[in-house]
Design a protein around this motif. Structure first.
Motif, PDB file in Angstrom:
ATOM      1  N   LEU A  64      -5.821  -4.127   7.099  1.00  6.82           N
ATOM      2  CA  LEU A  64      -5.825  -3.674   8.484  1.00  6.82           C
ATOM      3  C   LEU A  64      -5.062  -2.362   8.660  1.00  6.82           C
ATOM      4  O   LEU A  64      -5.412  -1.544   9.506  1.00  6.82           O
ATOM      5  N   SER A  65      -4.002  -2.166   7.857  1.00  7.08           N
ATOM      6  CA  SER A  65      -3.172  -0.961   7.998  1.00  7.08           C
ATOM      7  C   SER A  65      -3.611   0.176   7.086  1.00  7.08           C
ATOM      8  O   SER A  65      -3.040   1.271   7.143  1.00  7.08           O
ATOM      9  N   GLY A  66      -4.573  -0.079   6.223  1.00  9.95           N
ATOM     10  CA  GLY A  66      -5.071   0.979   5.349  1.00  9.95           C
ATOM     11  C   GLY A  66      -4.139   1.351   4.218  1.00  9.95           C
ATOM     12  O   GLY A  66      -4.153   2.494   3.735  1.00  9.95           O
ATOM     13  N   VAL A  67      -3.312   0.396   3.761  1.00 12.91           N
ATOM     14  CA  VAL A  67      -2.425   0.643   2.622  1.00 12.91           C
ATOM     15  C   VAL A  67      -2.867  -0.224   1.443  1.00 12.91           C
ATOM     16  O   VAL A  67      -3.815  -0.994   1.546  1.00 12.91           O
ATOM     17  N   VAL A  68      -2.173  -0.096   0.339  1.00 14.97           N
ATOM     18  CA  VAL A  68      -2.508  -0.844  -0.875  1.00 14.97           C
ATOM     19  C   VAL A  68      -1.581  -2.051  -1.010  1.00 14.97           C
ATOM     20  O   VAL A  68      -0.378  -1.950  -0.751  1.00 14.97           O
ATOM     21  N   PHE A  69      -2.140  -3.173  -1.397  1.00 12.60           N
ATOM     22  CA  PHE A  69      -1.338  -4.320  -1.827  1.00 12.60           C
ATOM     23  C   PHE A  69      -1.994  -4.910  -3.055  1.00 12.60           C
ATOM     24  O   PHE A  69      -3.214  -5.088  -3.101  1.00 12.60           O
ATOM     25  N   ALA A 116       2.053  -0.411  -1.381  1.00 16.42           N
ATOM     26  CA  ALA A 116       2.298   1.004  -1.645  1.00 16.42           C
ATOM     27  C   ALA A 116       1.277   1.824  -0.867  1.00 16.42           C
ATOM     28  O   ALA A 116       0.286   1.295  -0.347  1.00 16.42           O
ATOM     29  N   GLY A 117       1.538   3.127  -0.802  1.00 18.49           N
ATOM     30  CA  GLY A 117       0.630   3.994  -0.067  1.00 18.49           C
ATOM     31  C   GLY A 117      -0.654   4.283  -0.800  1.00 18.49           C
ATOM     32  O   GLY A 117      -1.671   4.599  -0.182  1.00 18.49           O
ATOM     33  N   ASP A 118      -0.630   4.199  -2.131  1.00 16.29           N
ATOM     34  CA  ASP A 118      -1.838   4.447  -2.918  1.00 16.29           C
ATOM     35  C   ASP A 118      -1.752   3.670  -4.222  1.00 16.29           C
ATOM     36  O   ASP A 118      -0.748   2.995  -4.515  1.00 16.29           O
ATOM     37  N   ALA A 119      -2.803   3.770  -5.035  1.00 15.04           N
ATOM     38  CA  ALA A 119      -2.869   3.004  -6.275  1.00 15.04           C
ATOM     39  C   ALA A 119      -1.776   3.413  -7.253  1.00 15.04           C
ATOM     40  O   ALA A 119      -1.199   2.562  -7.944  1.00 15.04           O
ATOM     41  N   ALA A 120      -1.472   4.708  -7.334  1.00 15.59           N
ATOM     42  CA  ALA A 120      -0.430   5.170  -8.257  1.00 15.59           C
ATOM     43  C   ALA A 120       0.925   4.587  -7.889  1.00 15.59           C
ATOM     44  O   ALA A 120       1.692   4.153  -8.760  1.00 15.59           O
TER      45      ALA A 120
END
Length: 382
Positions: free
Chosen positions: A104-109, A136-140
């Motif tokens: 929903l928030s457009g982040v990574v889990f 995290a904000g992205d995959a990295a």
């Protein structure tokens, strides 16, 4: 150094650990969870505790004691990350709430393979399927944080023997399956996100195919039964005697237990306890609990067979893009319905990752493969 939020079901020495429940009111952790120790050792800052629903049993933290959400629902850790208040977070994935919030928030889990991250220091409910994962904000960023906390821990009896795990973004390619019957149950906006992500994978050289997988409903039912049964046992320790909330009025030990739990647990937790007690009862054990264990094995075998042909499975993480606040007396049914999208990884122990609003599931120990697909999707959707 990154600012890391810690789910309130994960212990930090000297800080309150309420797990979203009145029953834990006033309790302070006596030690750091192993994952918290490892985050500190990696040079990151523990920035805050993030709110969770009572024992993580609800959809998005909406029924946390003293902090019930109004209007549109959103998980606290995912919201703080999306707003830039923190750079990452640790969360316990027990019934999909962390993955749902990330979508929903457009982040990574990422919820890793069961046993790769120590559960020592988690306020446990469903030990056979719950797992600490990372936001995290992205995959990295997810790969970095997961690598910091993963590895064997003698203090956790479910910890796997590998001393350390390294994660990277493996190149896209290979084959990904979209579970059609789950996609069909999502709203139009979620379907569009799923298709857009699939197109990004195709552009990166991945073959994406639709398949039917009819075990989703049975897997969800099995996990809900097991989760309720295990939760019923695990939270029996909260009785008003040793720590946490204690009822003011009681005449004997039985009344102390009853009044404390009546006042300390919310309606959803009570419903889970009653359902779990019923599943474990003499008359229902074989039909409910034992059969759920058999379905767990069937589902694990079916997923392993699927991964002989595909590198990952792509599904929605939830049925819609927005959830409004609702009455707690509807919670048991709503949580059960949403669980169909997230139950398989908890039931079978496989890893699952949410990125760009969609979910990827992979074979055990294939987190780097999922991270690679997530990175390809992020790149294609920019």
């Amino acid at each position: 150094m990154k600012r890391i939020g810690i789910d309130d079901t994960i212990m930090i020495k000297g800080r309150p650990a309420q797990a979203g429940s009145r029953i834990m009111e006033g309790y302070k952790s006596l030690f750091d969870a192993e994952a918290v120790t490892r985050i500190k050792n990696a040079g990151h800052e523990i920035s805050c505790k993030t709110n969770t629903g009572e024992f993580g049993l609800d959809m998005l933290g909406e029924f946390s004691y003293g902090a019930e959400q109004e209007g549109k629902l959103a998980g606290d850790a995912a919201s703080k990350l999306a707003a830039g208040e923190i750079d990452g977070a640790l969360g316990v994935d027990m019934n999909g709430s962390a993955r749902r919030a990330a979508a929903l928030s457009g982040v990574v889990f990422i919820k890793p393979t069961y046993g790769t991250v120590s559960r020592h220091g988690v306020i446990s409910c469903a030990a056979s399927g719950e797992q600490i994962g990372v936001y995290a904000g992205d995959a990295a960023g997810a790969a970095e944080l997961l690598g910091a906390i993963a590895g064997h821990d003698d203090k956790d009896g479910t910890s796997l023997p590998e001393e350390k795990y390294e994660y990277s973004m493996e190149p896209a390619g290979g084959r990904v399956a979209v579970i059609r019957n789950l996609a069909d149950k999502a709203d139009d906006v979620t379907k569009q996100k799923l298709e857009a992500f699939a197109d990004s994978l195709r552009d990166a050289g991945t073959a994406v195919e639709e398949i039917g997988f009819e075990l989703c409903e049975a897997a969800n039912t099995a996990w809900q039964i097991l989760m309720c049964a295990e939760t019923c046992n695990n939270i029996s320790r909260y009785d008003g005697v040793k720590f946490g909330y204690r009822a003011d009025k009681f005449k004997n030990i039985d009344e102390l237990y009853v009044n404390t739990r009546t006042e300390g647990f919310n309606f959803l937790t009570k419903a889970v306890i009653l359902y779990g007690s019923d599943a474990l009862s003499k008359t229902r054990y074989k039909d409910c609990y034992e059969k759920s264990l058999k379905i767990r094995r069937i589902a694990a075998d079916a997923m392993a067979k699927l991964f002989e042909k595909y590198d990952a499975v792509l599904t929605p993480a939830c049925s819609r893009r927005e959830y409004e606040a609702y009455d707690i007396h509807e919670a048991f049914g709503r949580v059960f319905a949403e669980g169909e999208f997230t139950a398989i990884p908890n039931l079978t122990g496989i890893p699952a990752l949410v990125s760009s609003g969609v979910q990827l599931m992979g074979n055990k120990f294939c987190e780097s493969r999922l991270l690679g697909f997530a990175e390809a999707g992020e790149r294609g959707l920019k």
